[in-house]
Design an enzyme around this catalytic site. Structure first.
Site, short mmCIF file in Angstrom:
data_model
loop_
_atom_site.label_atom_id
_atom_site.label_comp_id
_atom_site.label_asym_id
_atom_site.label_seq_id
_atom_site.Cartn_x
_atom_site.Cartn_y
_atom_site.Cartn_z
N HIS A 266 -2.74 -3.16 14.00
CA HIS A 266 -2.70 -1.99 13.03
C HIS A 266 -4.14 -1.61 12.69
O HIS A 266 -4.20 -0.30 12.11
CB HIS A 266 -1.95 -2.47 11.92
CG HIS A 266 -1.81 -1.64 10.67
ND1 HIS A 266 -1.98 -2.35 9.20
CD2 HIS A 266 -1.83 -0.53 10.21
CE1 HIS A 266 -2.11 -1.47 8.49
NE2 HIS A 266 -2.16 -0.24 9.06
N ASP B 204 0.91 -8.02 13.12
CA ASP B 204 1.76 -6.84 12.60
C ASP B 204 2.86 -6.45 13.51
O ASP B 204 3.60 -5.74 13.21
CB ASP B 204 0.81 -5.68 12.16
CG ASP B 204 0.26 -5.91 10.80
OD1 ASP B 204 0.98 -6.77 10.16
OD2 ASP B 204 -0.54 -5.21 10.44
N GLU C 193 -6.66 -7.41 7.68
CA GLU C 193 -6.31 -6.99 6.51
C GLU C 193 -5.85 -8.06 5.64
O GLU C 193 -5.41 -9.28 6.03
CB GLU C 193 -4.84 -6.05 6.69
CG GLU C 193 -4.57 -5.26 5.58
CD GLU C 193 -3.50 -4.21 5.85
OE1 GLU C 193 -2.95 -4.07 7.12
OE2 GLU C 193 -3.11 -3.49 4.99
N ASP D 253 -3.50 -9.03 3.76
CA ASP D 253 -2.43 -9.97 3.50
C ASP D 253 -2.39 -11.04 4.50
O ASP D 253 -1.65 -12.09 4.48
CB ASP D 253 -1.18 -9.10 3.91
CG ASP D 253 -1.10 -7.93 4.87
OD1 ASP D 253 -2.30 -7.70 5.15
OD2 ASP D 253 -0.12 -7.55 5.57
N TYR E 250 9.14 -0.84 8.79
CA TYR E 250 7.83 -1.03 8.99
C TYR E 250 7.25 -0.30 9.90
O TYR E 250 6.09 0.17 9.64
CB TYR E 250 7.88 -2.60 9.51
CG TYR E 250 6.68 -3.29 9.45
CD1 TYR E 250 6.23 -4.09 8.47
CD2 TYR E 250 5.88 -3.11 10.55
CE1 TYR E 250 4.96 -4.72 8.50
CE2 TYR E 250 4.63 -3.81 10.55
CZ TYR E 250 4.06 -4.60 9.50
OH TYR E 250 2.93 -5.37 9.64
N HIS F 238 -6.07 -10.42 12.79
CA HIS F 238 -5.92 -9.14 11.75
C HIS F 238 -6.54 -9.59 10.57
O HIS F 238 -6.13 -10.36 9.83
CB HIS F 238 -4.57 -8.65 11.80
CG HIS F 238 -4.52 -7.45 11.12
ND1 HIS F 238 -5.66 -6.45 11.11
CD2 HIS F 238 -3.45 -6.65 10.48
CE1 HIS F 238 -5.10 -5.15 10.43
NE2 HIS F 238 -3.97 -5.55 9.75
N HIS G 178 0.89 -1.29 0.07
CA HIS G 178 -0.07 0.01 -0.17
C HIS G 178 0.84 1.33 -0.18
O HIS G 178 0.73 2.02 0.83
CB HIS G 178 -1.25 -0.01 0.96
CG HIS G 178 -0.99 -0.43 2.66
ND1 HIS G 178 -0.08 0.26 3.24
CD2 HIS G 178 -1.68 -1.25 3.44
CE1 HIS G 178 0.02 -0.25 4.31
NE2 HIS G 178 -1.01 -1.14 4.39
N HIS H 83 4.82 -11.02 9.69
CA HIS H 83 5.72 -10.87 8.52
C HIS H 83 6.95 -10.70 9.03
O HIS H 83 7.46 -10.34 10.21
CB HIS H 83 5.47 -9.21 8.14
CG HIS H 83 4.21 -8.84 7.58
ND1 HIS H 83 3.60 -9.32 6.42
CD2 HIS H 83 3.18 -7.91 8.09
CE1 HIS H 83 2.71 -8.80 5.84
NE2 HIS H 83 2.30 -8.01 7.06
FE1 FEO Z 1 -2.05 -4.70 8.87
FE2 FEO Z 1 0.18 -6.96 7.74
O1 FEO Z 1 -1.48 -5.97 7.92
#
Ligand code: FEO
Length: 394
Positions: free
Chosen positions: A145, A164, A81, A83, A193, A79, A25, A226
């Site tokens: 997040h 995250d 999102e 991903d 990040y 989460h 993003h 991640h």
């Molecule tokens: Fe807020 Fe890795 O997504």
């Protein structure tokens, strides 16, 4: 393809490595990333998070090498999102007996993302689900997040799965911090990040870390969604997060600028020279030669921002204006700033940059420095003196 990786007895990484992603993003991901999902086997089995939709087959292969997906009891959605939840609809087709575990905000958000009708379990901070030999405890992590975010803690293994939290966009075959040849590279990605994703939410982090402490959670391993898993350098990443979220920065200046015909560039270099002569570490960052997400990473750990732009159309040069607009949304903490730039007649960019800096809470160290058209010897001397004064005032 890398197979499942054990973290603890009965707990496996079953995620995917995305070597080629170069944008997340808007933020540049020059070292790729991973989408980490974790399978936890007790008497019952849970999957914590999924992966980006296109990586679902990779995750499924790993899961199927360990268990029959139809025997998975829970999908914990830390989460929403995409991903992390992109693989959710296809996973639920393969795991029809799984119940989805999420926060209230997670359950509300799920309905806005996906059309499936699935069994849902809403959890709050402190609530637990027993897998028999393992217990999952949940901690809501509002806005870290997204509003739905939560951390899952595996009590018996002292393992924190913060999604995250503590993540980095970093692709590698190594899964653990102590397997890497350069931890510094990962710390750099962790800072990038944090700067681009979590900086605006930084004030929420110290209270959350306190809450973790108050709940008495002993943590031996942190497995984010991640990048690499922290098992040997937890102190380093926790200290870094504590510093970043409270505005701790280095005695260092960044000269961030763009230039139309080279005048603002010459001013930038003279200011840098003045700083260097006065012993202040500094770095020049040309806005069109550096990705804005890399500039923001540098901003996270520098105390002084010296921002330069020529005046164009009675305002700030577009590339600098774009950076300032992005930075304003990130709410940088405890920065000091100065504006500078060349102009032909009006010189409005300097006041405009100062206004932007003040709006985002940057303390203005002294009035901005403008130069008409091309800097002469006296002007360059003024720039050097500005650099020296900034160094003296630190
Ligand atoms: Fe807020 Fe890795 O997504």
């Amino acid at each position: 393809m890398l197979g499942p990786v054990p973290l603890k007895e009965g707990i496996y990484w079953v995620g995917a490595i995305d070597w080629n992603v170069r944008e997340f993003h808007g933020y540049s991901t020059s070292r790729g990333t991973t989408y980490n999902a974790y399978l936890i086997k007790g008497e019952k089995t849970a999957l914590v998070d999924t992966v980006k939709a296109e990586f679902f087959p990779e995750m499924l292969d790993k899961i199927e090498s360990l268990v029959n997906p139809a025997e998975i009891d829970y999908l914990v959605v830390n989460h929403l999102e995409m991903d992390h939840s992109g693989g959710l609809p296809r996973f639920m087709e393969r795991a029809p007996n799984a119940q989805i575990v999420a926060t209230d905000n997670g359950i509300k958000g799920l309905a806005r993302h996906y059309a499936g009708e699935w069994p849902l379990i809403k959890v709050k901070s402190g609530e637990e689900i027993s897998l028999g030999t393992k217990t999952l405890q949940f901690l809501e992590a509002y806005m870290l997040h997204w509003p739905d975010s939560m951390f899952t803690y595996v009590k018996e293994d002292k393992l924190l799965l913060p999604n995250d939290g503590f993540g980095q966009h970093f692709a590698s075959y190594q899964r653990f911090d102590d397997e890497l040849s350069s931890l510094e590279t990962v710390m750099e990605e962790a800072a990038k990040y944090f700067a681009n994703i979590l900086m605006p939410l930084a004030p929420l982090i110290p209270p959350l870390l306190k809450k973790v402490e108050k709940m008495g959670l002993q943590i031996e391993m942190i497995a984010p969604s991640h990048g690499i898993i922290w098992r040997s350098h937890l102190d380093k990443i926790i200290q870094a997060w504590t510093d970043w979220s409270t505005g701790v920065a280095e005695d260092r200046a960044l000269i961030i600028y763009d230039s139309m015909w080279g005048s603002t560039d010459r001013m930038a270099k003279a200011i840098a020279q003045g700083m260097s002569q006065a012993g202040l570490e500094n770095k020049l960052l040309h806005v069109r030669r550096n990705h804005y997400s890399d500039i923001v990473k540098e901003i996270l750990t520098a105390k002084i921002l010296v921002i330069g732009s020529p005046t164009i159309n009675e305002g700030i040069f577009p590339s600098v204006a774009q950076l300032l607009s992005y930075l304003k949304g990130l709410h940088p903490l405890k920065k000091k700033g100065v504006a500078f730039g060349s102009y032909g007649w009006g010189g409005e960019a300097i006041k405009a940059m100062e206004g932007e800096m003040k709006d985002m809470g940057i303390a203005i160290l002294e009035p901005g420095l403008g130069v008409i058209y091309v800097p002469g010897e006296e002007d360059l001397k003024s720039c050097m003196q500005l650099g020296e004064r900034i160094a003296a005032n630190l």
